[in-house]
Design an enzyme around this catalytic site. Sequence first.
Site, PDB file in Angstrom:
ATOM      1  N   ASP A   6      -8.176  -7.351   0.542  1.00 17.49           N
ATOM      2  CA  ASP A   6      -7.221  -7.608   1.618  1.00 17.49           C
ATOM      3  C   ASP A   6      -7.866  -7.218   2.934  1.00 17.49           C
ATOM      4  OD1 ASP A   6      -6.813  -4.566   1.093  1.00 17.49           O
ATOM      5  OD2 ASP A   6      -5.844  -4.934   3.010  1.00 17.49           O
ATOM      6  N   CYS A  62      -8.260 -28.093  11.861  1.00 18.58           N
ATOM      7  CA  CYS A  62      -9.497 -28.831  12.151  1.00 18.58           C
ATOM      8  C   CYS A  62      -9.304 -30.349  12.047  1.00 18.58           C
ATOM      9  CB  CYS A  62     -10.612 -28.347  11.231  1.00 18.58           C
ATOM     10  SG  CYS A  62     -11.100 -26.650  11.617  1.00 18.58           S
ATOM     11  N   GLN A  65     -11.417   7.542  -5.038  1.00 15.50           N
ATOM     12  CA  GLN A  65     -11.949   7.998  -3.750  1.00 15.50           C
ATOM     13  C   GLN A  65     -13.312   8.669  -3.992  1.00 15.50           C
ATOM     14  OE1 GLN A  65     -10.994   7.544  -0.631  1.00 15.50           O
ATOM     15  NE2 GLN A  65      -9.033   6.501  -0.944  1.00 15.50           N
ATOM     16  N   HIS A  89      -6.467 -21.412  10.780  1.00 16.00           N
ATOM     17  CA  HIS A  89      -7.819 -21.815  10.356  1.00 16.00           C
ATOM     18  C   HIS A  89      -8.533 -20.647   9.666  1.00 16.00           C
ATOM     19  CE1 HIS A  89     -11.973 -23.178  10.415  1.00 16.00           C
ATOM     20  NE2 HIS A  89     -12.234 -21.978  10.894  1.00 16.00           N
ATOM     21  N   CYS A  91     -14.589 -28.278   7.916  1.00 18.60           N
ATOM     22  CA  CYS A  91     -13.368 -27.624   7.415  1.00 18.60           C
ATOM     23  C   CYS A  91     -12.264 -28.662   7.181  1.00 18.60           C
ATOM     24  CB  CYS A  91     -12.896 -26.586   8.432  1.00 18.60           C
ATOM     25  SG  CYS A  91     -11.385 -25.738   7.941  1.00 18.60           S
ATOM     26  N   CYS A 134      -9.015 -27.940   6.904  1.00 19.34           N
ATOM     27  CA  CYS A 134      -7.680 -27.406   7.199  1.00 19.34           C
ATOM     28  C   CYS A 134      -6.924 -28.267   8.213  1.00 19.34           C
ATOM     29  CB  CYS A 134      -7.760 -25.947   7.665  1.00 19.34           C
ATOM     30  SG  CYS A 134      -7.966 -25.694   9.432  1.00 19.34           S
ATOM     31  N   ASP A 184       0.853  -1.186   0.000  1.00 15.45           N
ATOM     32  CA  ASP A 184       0.000   0.000   0.000  1.00 15.45           C
ATOM     33  C   ASP A 184       0.895   1.244   0.000  1.00 15.45           C
ATOM     34  OD1 ASP A 184       1.013   0.131   2.544  1.00 15.45           O
ATOM     35  OD2 ASP A 184      -0.900  -0.165   3.565  1.00 15.45           O
ATOM     36  N   GLY A 191       1.122   3.643   2.246  1.00 16.98           N
ATOM     37  CA  GLY A 191       1.481   4.190   3.554  1.00 16.98           C
ATOM     38  C   GLY A 191       0.485   5.238   4.011  1.00 16.98           C
ATOM     39  N   GLY A 192      -0.309   5.735   3.109  1.00 16.88           N
ATOM     40  CA  GLY A 192      -1.241   6.811   3.432  1.00 16.88           C
ATOM     41  C   GLY A 192      -2.242   6.427   4.510  1.00 16.88           C
TER      42      GLY A 192
HETATM   43 ZN   LIG Z   1     -10.217 -25.354   9.893  1.00  6.09          ZN
END
Ligand SMILES: [Zn+2]
Length: 399
Positions: free
Chosen positions: A293, A336, A216, A362, A331, A333, A119, A121-122
Amino acid sequence: MPNDPQDQVYQNSLDMQKQLPETARRFPVWYELRHVCAQTGARLGTVHTPHGAFETPAFMPVGTQATVKSMSPEEVKSLGAGIILSNTYHLWMRPGSEIIREAGGLHRFMNWDRAILTDSGGFQVFSLSDLRHINEDGVNFKSHIDGSRHTLTPEKSIEVQNDLGADIIMAFDECIPYPAEQDYAKKSLERTTRWLERCIKANRHPDRQALFGIVQGGMYKHLRRQSAADITAFDLPGYAIGGLSVGEPKELMLEMLEATVPLLPEHKPRYLMGVGTPDYLIEAALRGLDMFDCVLPTRIGRNGTVLTSKGRMIVRDAKYARDFAPIDDTCSCYVCQHYSRAYIRHLIKANEIFGMRLASWHNLHFLLDLMAQVRQAIAHDRLGDFRDAFFETFGYQKT
Ligand SMILES: [Zn+2]
């Protein structure tokens, strides 16, 4: 610059780009539109960068201090992230961008070989630092670390971002608070456009660092349209929408998106800055945005909150003390598969690093996997159905 260690990567990217059509080759980062959802108009695409390609809509994990908090780059990659975001303000203040330049750039410094976006920095200057003062030149502020005084200008922001060496760099803009007077929002967006022109001139690496402009305009539709027209008048590799998700009602944010998106070029990536709750991600993808993001997954994870298919869960709550089920039994992952709510709760209550790691892990998986599901729904022309089903289970009101 023969000694620049990023040269090899850049050369590889050039070789790849020789095979591309003329229009795509103008920029180091370019967007390939692969499918438009017949049900919603959402876009499935690929963004190509000097550090590989990633599929969109994409969630970008945030690595504020050149690290996605508590996760190794290998772990972040294993979750499917093709791009991460890092914060110019933080790295400029500490350790200093010249140190990262000496290290060979941010990719080498942090051992991340996929794409990076920094980004301007602003946003941090406007939100973190004390005693800031804004004028046409830029912003004077006091560092939140040691109180030292600095000036962030469009030229300085690009200089620091050139040192960091991210694939995508952002124009220096003013983020106005919500609510803001219409008159101020107009003056501010016009200054942001003048700053963009200075950023374009300042970019020393237009051949390997793609500069995105930022729309903007506060919460005023006509100002959003004015800003979109002004910013897209510059031929840039991509465009972002900034100044949203700053405390306004969700409906207002969606209205601003709907006013802005039709003015953005079809064959360039579109990045909605700072948005990362599941409902916002789906709604924005549905309206034609490609990149997002947010610090949410790691920030709430460290505090003991996790995202599940049935909504948010405060896993540090007492009611999970004897709950030996995984965070989310649907899930897939690593967390999990191996750990229980009771164990993660215990670790977080005891302030153990591993607990924060498991919850962040997770949560990152949840959002990256959600975007994979969104992409699949777009490919099958059913993102509207997917949204309705997701909101029903997750517990969101439909908008
Ligand atoms: Zn998970």
